[in-house]
Write a protein that holds these residues in place. Structure first.
Motif, PDB file in Angstrom:
ATOM      1  N   TYR A 192       0.851  -1.187   0.000  1.00  0.00           N
ATOM      2  CA  TYR A 192       0.000   0.000   0.000  1.00  0.00           C
ATOM      3  C   TYR A 192       0.889   1.240   0.000  1.00  0.00           C
ATOM      4  CZ  TYR A 192      -3.126  -3.568   1.979  1.00  0.00           C
ATOM      5  OH  TYR A 192      -3.844  -4.714   2.212  1.00  0.00           O
ATOM      6  N   TYR A 193       0.716   2.089  -1.014  1.00  0.00           N
ATOM      7  CA  TYR A 193       1.502   3.316  -1.111  1.00  0.00           C
ATOM      8  C   TYR A 193       0.582   4.520  -1.258  1.00  0.00           C
ATOM      9  CZ  TYR A 193       5.496   0.264  -2.053  1.00  0.00           C
ATOM     10  OH  TYR A 193       6.466  -0.699  -1.960  1.00  0.00           O
ATOM     11  N   MET A 194       0.904   5.587  -0.525  1.00  0.00           N
ATOM     12  CA  MET A 194       0.228   6.864  -0.666  1.00  0.00           C
ATOM     13  C   MET A 194       1.066   7.729  -1.604  1.00  0.00           C
ATOM     14  SD  MET A 194      -0.251   9.903   2.152  1.00  0.00           S
ATOM     15  CE  MET A 194      -1.200   8.904   3.294  1.00  0.00           C
ATOM     16  N   LEU A 195       0.449   8.170  -2.692  1.00  0.00           N
ATOM     17  CA  LEU A 195       1.135   9.010  -3.672  1.00  0.00           C
ATOM     18  C   LEU A 195       0.519  10.403  -3.688  1.00  0.00           C
ATOM     19  CD1 LEU A 195       2.979   9.447  -6.241  1.00  0.00           C
ATOM     20  CD2 LEU A 195       1.021   8.631  -7.576  1.00  0.00           C
ATOM     21  N   HIS A 196       1.385  11.422  -3.726  1.00  0.00           N
ATOM     22  CA  HIS A 196       0.907  12.788  -3.955  1.00  0.00           C
ATOM     23  C   HIS A 196       1.006  13.021  -5.461  1.00  0.00           C
ATOM     24  CE1 HIS A 196       1.069  17.318  -2.672  1.00  0.00           C
ATOM     25  NE2 HIS A 196       0.102  17.050  -3.541  1.00  0.00           N
ATOM     26  N   LYS A 197      -0.083  12.716  -6.144  1.00  0.00           N
ATOM     27  CA  LYS A 197      -0.083  12.763  -7.611  1.00  0.00           C
ATOM     28  C   LYS A 197       0.073  14.190  -8.120  1.00  0.00           C
ATOM     29  CE  LYS A 197      -3.048  12.152 -11.636  1.00  0.00           C
ATOM     30  NZ  LYS A 197      -2.789  13.537 -12.050  1.00  0.00           N
ATOM     31  N   PRO A 198       1.003  14.402  -9.047  1.00  0.00           N
ATOM     32  CA  PRO A 198       1.133  15.720  -9.672  1.00  0.00           C
ATOM     33  C   PRO A 198       0.278  15.819 -10.933  1.00  0.00           C
ATOM     34  CG  PRO A 198       2.993  14.350 -10.287  1.00  0.00           C
ATOM     35  CD  PRO A 198       2.107  13.496  -9.415  1.00  0.00           C
ATOM     36  N   GLN A 199       0.110  17.023 -11.435  1.00  0.00           N
ATOM     37  CA  GLN A 199      -0.573  17.205 -12.699  1.00  0.00           C
ATOM     38  C   GLN A 199       0.278  16.633 -13.832  1.00  0.00           C
ATOM     39  OE1 GLN A 199      -1.783  21.254 -13.419  1.00  0.00           O
ATOM     40  NE2 GLN A 199      -2.786  21.469 -11.434  1.00  0.00           N
TER      41      GLN A 199
ATOM     42  N   LEU B 259      -1.965   3.489  -4.210  1.00  0.00           N
ATOM     43  CA  LEU B 259      -1.482   2.426  -5.080  1.00  0.00           C
ATOM     44  C   LEU B 259      -1.380   1.158  -4.254  1.00  0.00           C
ATOM     45  CD1 LEU B 259       1.457   4.283  -6.904  1.00  0.00           C
ATOM     46  CD2 LEU B 259      -0.886   4.004  -7.696  1.00  0.00           C
ATOM     47  N   THR B 260      -1.918   0.066  -4.766  1.00  0.00           N
ATOM     48  CA  THR B 260      -1.912  -1.185  -4.010  1.00  0.00           C
ATOM     49  C   THR B 260      -2.034  -2.369  -4.952  1.00  0.00           C
ATOM     50  OG1 THR B 260      -2.973  -2.357  -2.165  1.00  0.00           O
ATOM     51  CG2 THR B 260      -4.418  -1.208  -3.685  1.00  0.00           C
ATOM     52  N   ASN B 261      -1.875  -3.561  -4.399  1.00  0.00           N
ATOM     53  CA  ASN B 261      -2.194  -4.796  -5.130  1.00  0.00           C
ATOM     54  C   ASN B 261      -3.312  -5.556  -4.418  1.00  0.00           C
ATOM     55  OD1 ASN B 261      -0.669  -5.524  -2.914  1.00  0.00           O
ATOM     56  ND2 ASN B 261       0.464  -7.135  -3.959  1.00  0.00           N
ATOM     57  N   ASP B 262      -3.973  -4.876  -3.490  1.00  0.00           N
ATOM     58  CA  ASP B 262      -5.072  -5.460  -2.722  1.00  0.00           C
ATOM     59  C   ASP B 262      -6.386  -5.153  -3.438  1.00  0.00           C
ATOM     60  OD1 ASP B 262      -6.994  -6.234  -0.894  1.00  0.00           O
ATOM     61  OD2 ASP B 262      -5.932  -5.424   0.853  1.00  0.00           O
ATOM     62  N   GLY B 263      -6.796  -6.043  -4.316  1.00  0.00           N
ATOM     63  CA  GLY B 263      -7.988  -5.819  -5.113  1.00  0.00           C
ATOM     64  C   GLY B 263      -9.263  -5.741  -4.302  1.00  0.00           C
ATOM     65  N   GLN B 264      -9.343  -6.544  -3.241  1.00  0.00           N
ATOM     66  CA  GLN B 264     -10.554  -6.537  -2.415  1.00  0.00           C
ATOM     67  C   GLN B 264     -10.738  -5.192  -1.719  1.00  0.00           C
ATOM     68  OE1 GLN B 264     -10.711  -9.561   0.627  1.00  0.00           O
ATOM     69  NE2 GLN B 264     -12.834  -9.142   1.135  1.00  0.00           N
TER      70      GLN B 264
ATOM     71  N   LYS C 192      -1.321   1.551  10.964  1.00  0.00           N
ATOM     72  CA  LYS C 192      -2.512   2.236  11.459  1.00  0.00           C
ATOM     73  C   LYS C 192      -3.357   2.746  10.303  1.00  0.00           C
ATOM     74  CE  LYS C 192      -3.994   5.916  14.617  1.00  0.00           C
ATOM     75  NZ  LYS C 192      -3.538   6.974  15.562  1.00  0.00           N
ATOM     76  N   GLU C 193      -2.709   3.287   9.274  1.00  0.00           N
ATOM     77  CA  GLU C 193      -3.431   3.797   8.113  1.00  0.00           C
ATOM     78  C   GLU C 193      -4.113   2.661   7.344  1.00  0.00           C
ATOM     79  OE1 GLU C 193      -0.836   7.809   7.009  1.00  0.00           O
ATOM     80  OE2 GLU C 193      -0.155   5.829   6.321  1.00  0.00           O
ATOM     81  N   ILE C 194      -3.408   1.546   7.228  1.00  0.00           N
ATOM     82  CA  ILE C 194      -3.991   0.383   6.532  1.00  0.00           C
ATOM     83  C   ILE C 194      -5.234  -0.123   7.268  1.00  0.00           C
ATOM     84  CG2 ILE C 194      -3.590  -1.993   5.820  1.00  0.00           C
ATOM     85  CD1 ILE C 194      -0.604  -1.216   5.482  1.00  0.00           C
ATOM     86  N   GLU C 195      -5.111  -0.238   8.575  1.00  0.00           N
ATOM     87  CA  GLU C 195      -6.251  -0.691   9.369  1.00  0.00           C
ATOM     88  C   GLU C 195      -7.410   0.294   9.272  1.00  0.00           C
ATOM     89  OE1 GLU C 195      -6.728  -3.635  10.856  1.00  0.00           O
ATOM     90  OE2 GLU C 195      -4.842  -4.135   9.853  1.00  0.00           O
ATOM     91  N   GLY C 196      -7.071   1.572   9.236  1.00  0.00           N
ATOM     92  CA  GLY C 196      -8.109   2.595   9.107  1.00  0.00           C
ATOM     93  C   GLY C 196      -8.870   2.469   7.804  1.00  0.00           C
TER      94      GLY C 196
END
Length: 240
Positions: A62-69, A112-117, A231-235
């Protein structure tokens, strides 16, 4: 799980490359040298080592991305850079994908993840997961707009959008622009832009701040990313 798949999953290269490592007798399972990548192992119990270093198996990422334009919310594109292209080589995996999409000219939080569910649960309209945006709108947003957004309404193509929460942060009378925040629970194509078009206004800047209870890390610069904390994943999973 097959041993060669385990090696590939733990970043030791492709299955073909893993086979070469096995031939060189660099891999042990429970301290026994193994050369056959087809053998089955228990990724949770068996101890697999490469050159004496224990390998740790991780199923989901699980990745948090700050997507740019200017970057496409996709795994591949013939013409434009994709969000997956922003990953470092050591973090790239073929099964990673963006959860939902942000338009090419939209910034902000993208998972971004590979956790489809989990992705399905976050995107399902039935789950009512909040997506919070901040935007600059050409035009003066009014209290009437707030009421209309709260009630739900039809877009210019007659497509219905559900109730949403529109908040005015600032009004620039001279420039005839509004700084707003918007919380929606849907993910229709160009939805935020189309909602404002339906009330004769135009979004000129858009950024996503939140998805469910996952907020964009303010320390991430545009184009940067980081792994989610436990913690973020569980949230996020609480949104199921």
């Amino acid at each position: 799980m097959r041993l060669d798949k385990f090696l590939a999953e733990t970043g030791m290269g492709s299955r073909k490359e893993a086979k070469q490592l096995l031939k060189k007798k660099l891999v042990t399972v429970n301290d026994q040298v193994v050369k056959d990548g087809k053998i089955q192992i228990d990724e949770k119990k068996d101890i697999v080592k490469f050159a004496g270093e224990e390998l740790t198996y991780q199923k989901y990422y699980y990745y948090m991305l700050h997507k740019p334009q200017g970057v496409i919310s996709a795994t591949e594109d013939k013409w434009d850079q994709t969000v997956v292209d922003l990953l470092r080589d050591e973090d790239y995996r073929e099964d990673l994908f963006p959860v939902g999409r942000l338009d090419k000219d939209t910034e902000g939080l993208l998972l971004l993840t590979n956790d489809g569910q989990l992705a399905h649960q976050l995107l399902s309209p039935k789950k009512h997961v909040d997506k919070e945006y901040v935007a600059t709108v050409q035009g003066i947003v009014t209290d009437q707009d707030i009421l209309q957004f709260a009630a739900g309404f039809a877009l210019t193509n007659k497509e219905l959008v559900k109730s949403s929460e529109l908040m005015i942060d600032a009004i620039n009378e001279e420039e005839e622009q509004s700084e707003i925040r918007l919380i929606i629970q849907e993910g229709k194509f160009h939805q935020v832009k189309r909602m404002f078009e339906a009330v004769d206004k135009k979004v000129i800047y858009l950024k996503r701040l939140r998805m469910g209870n996952l907020w964009l890390d303010e320390e991430l610069e545009l184009g940067e990313y980081r792994a989610l904390t436990e913690k973020e994943i569980e949230g996020l999973k609480m949104n199921r």
